[in-house]
Every structure is written in C-alpha cells, then in structure tokens.
Design a protein around this motif. Structure first.
Motif, short mmCIF file in Angstrom:
data_model
loop_
_atom_site.label_atom_id
_atom_site.label_comp_id
_atom_site.label_asym_id
_atom_site.label_seq_id
_atom_site.Cartn_x
_atom_site.Cartn_y
_atom_site.Cartn_z
N LEU A 1 1.05 -1.03 -0.18
CA LEU A 1 0.28 0.31 -0.53
C LEU A 1 1.36 1.20 -0.44
CD1 LEU A 1 -2.97 -0.82 2.35
CD2 LEU A 1 -3.46 -0.52 0.27
N GLY B 1 -5.18 2.63 6.74
CA GLY B 1 -3.83 1.03 6.50
C GLY B 1 -3.13 2.10 6.93
N ASP C 1 -8.14 2.56 12.41
CA ASP C 1 -8.39 0.84 11.91
C ASP C 1 -8.53 0.03 12.65
OD1 ASP C 1 -6.45 0.22 8.93
OD2 ASP C 1 -6.75 -1.76 9.85
N SER D 1 -6.96 -2.78 12.56
CA SER D 1 -6.31 -3.82 12.07
C SER D 1 -4.22 -3.75 12.84
CB SER D 1 -5.39 -4.61 10.47
OG SER D 1 -4.12 -4.81 10.35
N ALA E 1 -10.08 0.02 15.88
CA ALA E 1 -11.84 -0.02 16.01
C ALA E 1 -12.40 -1.11 14.65
CB ALA E 1 -12.38 1.85 16.37
C1 LIG Z 1 -7.61 -1.31 1.68
S1 LIG Z 1 -7.14 -1.32 2.78
C2 LIG Z 1 -6.73 1.00 2.76
C3 LIG Z 1 -6.18 1.69 3.25
C4 LIG Z 1 -6.06 3.56 3.25
N1 LIG Z 1 -7.19 3.89 3.24
C5 LIG Z 1 -5.07 3.37 1.64
O1 LIG Z 1 -6.14 4.29 1.27
O2 LIG Z 1 -4.18 2.96 1.80
C6 LIG Z 1 -7.85 -1.16 3.87
C7 LIG Z 1 -7.79 -0.44 5.08
O3 LIG Z 1 -9.13 -0.99 6.47
C8 LIG Z 1 -9.32 -1.51 7.40
N2 LIG Z 1 -10.07 -2.41 7.07
C9 LIG Z 1 -10.70 -3.05 6.77
N3 LIG Z 1 -12.09 -3.35 7.74
C10 LIG Z 1 -12.08 -2.55 8.62
C11 LIG Z 1 -13.37 -2.48 9.94
N4 LIG Z 1 -14.27 -3.08 9.87
N5 LIG Z 1 -12.64 -1.41 10.53
C12 LIG Z 1 -11.64 -0.97 10.32
N6 LIG Z 1 -10.64 -1.06 9.66
C13 LIG Z 1 -10.97 -1.95 8.43
C14 LIG Z 1 -7.77 -3.19 6.60
O4 LIG Z 1 -7.70 -2.96 7.86
C15 LIG Z 1 -6.44 -2.34 6.10
O5 LIG Z 1 -6.26 -1.57 6.84
#
Ligand SMILES: C[S@@+](CC[C@H](N)C(=O)[O-])C[C@H]1O[C@@H](n2cnc3c(N)ncnc32)[C@H](O)[C@@H]1O
Length: 209
Positions: free
Chosen positions: A14, A52, A74, A76, A103
């Motif tokens: 990413l 992320g 996030d 994770s 969260a």
């Molecule tokens: C595809 S990545 C995008 C990260 C960032 N927004 C970017 O565009 O580079 C999606 C992110 O959303 C987080 N994520 C997915 N579902 C989530 C949830 N229910 N609650 C919190 N974070 C979540 C994932 O852990 C991941 O880090």
C-alpha cells in the motif's frame, strides 16, 4: 529472519512509490480542496477511516499541521504497527497530530467525539464494510456541520490488473445509492485517478419542524 505475513506484505504494498503514479494522495487532497479549507479555519480535524499504514494519513497530517488532529482509524494491529513505524520514520517532521485509533468501523468509533471532524475520508474501504448503516451513522455523528467534507474514494467496478476482485467491489452508482439512502448527498465528483471514483458528500442535518 522474520517472514512477512500476507497482511504485512499488503501493508507494505500500500505504501509503494509506484502506487502514486495511479493514485496520488496529494493530488486527491488538492482535488478535495483541503488546503484552502484548512487555511480558512482555526481548527480543522480529519478522520481517515480504514487508514492502513498511512498512505493518505501522512500527507493529510502534513497539511493539517498544528490546526488540528488526524484520527487514523483501523482495526488491524498489523496496519497500525506499520503506520506507527511510517510515522516514526518521519520523525523530523514529527506527525504529532495523528491520533491512532484501533476500532472496527462496522461497530463504531466511540473515541471520536460527536461533531468534531471537518473531513471524513474513507479510501478503498467502503466496499469492505459489512455494516454500512452503522458505519455511515458514525460518519454523520463525528462530522462537525453541514459544511463538513465527507469523501469516499473506491475502486471502479470493472476488471483490471490491480486491486480487489471485481465481485468484491462496490461500483460508483451502487455506492452513491447507499450513501444517499443514509441521508448524505453527493455534492461533486473528483478525479481520483484512472482506476477509482471519488465522491464528495454533504451531510445535510434534518431541519427541525
Ligand atoms: C485497502 S486498505 C486501504 C488503506 C488506506 N485507506 C489506503 O487507501 O491506503 C483497507 C484498510 O481498512 C482496514 N479495515 C477493513 N475493514 C475494517 C473495519 N471493519 N474496521 C476498521 N478497519 C477496517 C484494513 O485493515 C485496511 O488497513
């Protein structure tokens, strides 16, 4: 030697420089008109939902400076750890305004106060949210006013060599429908690069009768 897990690999990907050629965060922030908005305000807080490892968080943090905070949310721990490292590597510019928040967005973000946020960004995440109703209620709850910015950037729903499988994506029309059914209004569209759409939304509060 520590082998990276799939999620760690994903987090690294990413942040790859090459990504900027088709999704440039500074250009997207300028399409949103963030800098002008920030300049006009005494306080300006941002929430980067599903942040992320910080691809958008870091340029936002730079732009906000000491005007406010960036809630980086996030679920994770792996992503949050990478975000912390990425911020630490920028120690000279010290991104002191980033408030890291672990969260699940399908459950809620209780640590962000009501009416506190001037830009809510969700980039490459809305298609992944299982409970979009809860998520959007939180987006509205944390937004400061009718003039606050809410921005959804996500993958166009068509086959391409990069990004999530097409069946996991949420097309622009479908996203717009879900967002508008929750009471938000698409105010304008922005250029989010060749593979994405970008929707700027307004949050019209219901008028009391
Ligand atoms: C595809 S990545 C995008 C990260 C960032 N927004 C970017 O565009 O580079 C999606 C992110 O959303 C987080 N994520 C997915 N579902 C989530 C949830 N229910 N609650 C919190 N974070 C979540 C994932 O852990 C991941 O880090």
């Amino acid at each position: 030697m520590h082998h990276l897990t799939d999620e760690e690999e994903f987090g690294k990907r990413l942040m790859e420089e090459e990504r900027r050629s088709w999704q440039n965060p500074e250009k997207i922030l300028s399409e949103i008109g963030l800098e002008d908005r920030v300049r006009k305000r005494h306080t300006f807080n941002v929430a980067d939902l599903g942040c992320g490892p910080g691809f958008f968080t870091i340029p936002i943090s730079r732009l906000i400076g000491n005007r406010g905070v960036v809630y980086a949310v996030d679920w994770s721990e792996v992503m949050i750890r990478q975000l912390r490292n990425n911020l630490a590597n920028l120690a000279k510019e010290t991104m002191k305004n980033v408030v890291i928040t672990l969260a699940d967005l399908s459950v809620g973000i209780p640590s962000i106060p009501k009416g506190n946020v001037d830009l809510v960004l969700f980039a490459n995440i809305f298609h992944d949210i299982t409970d979009k109703g809860v998520f959007l209620n939180e987006v509205k709850r944390i937004s400061r006013s009718e003039d606050s910015l809410i921005v959804d950037i996500d993958w166009q729903k068509r086959n391409m060599a990069i990004g999530p499988p097409v069946e996991m994506r949420l097309g622009e029309r479908e996203a717009k429908e879900i967002l508008e059914n929750s009471g938000l209004t698409v105010v304008r569209k922005i250029d989010a690069g060749p593979y994405h759409y970008g929707l700027v939304l307004g949050n019209k509060k219901e008028t009391k009768s």
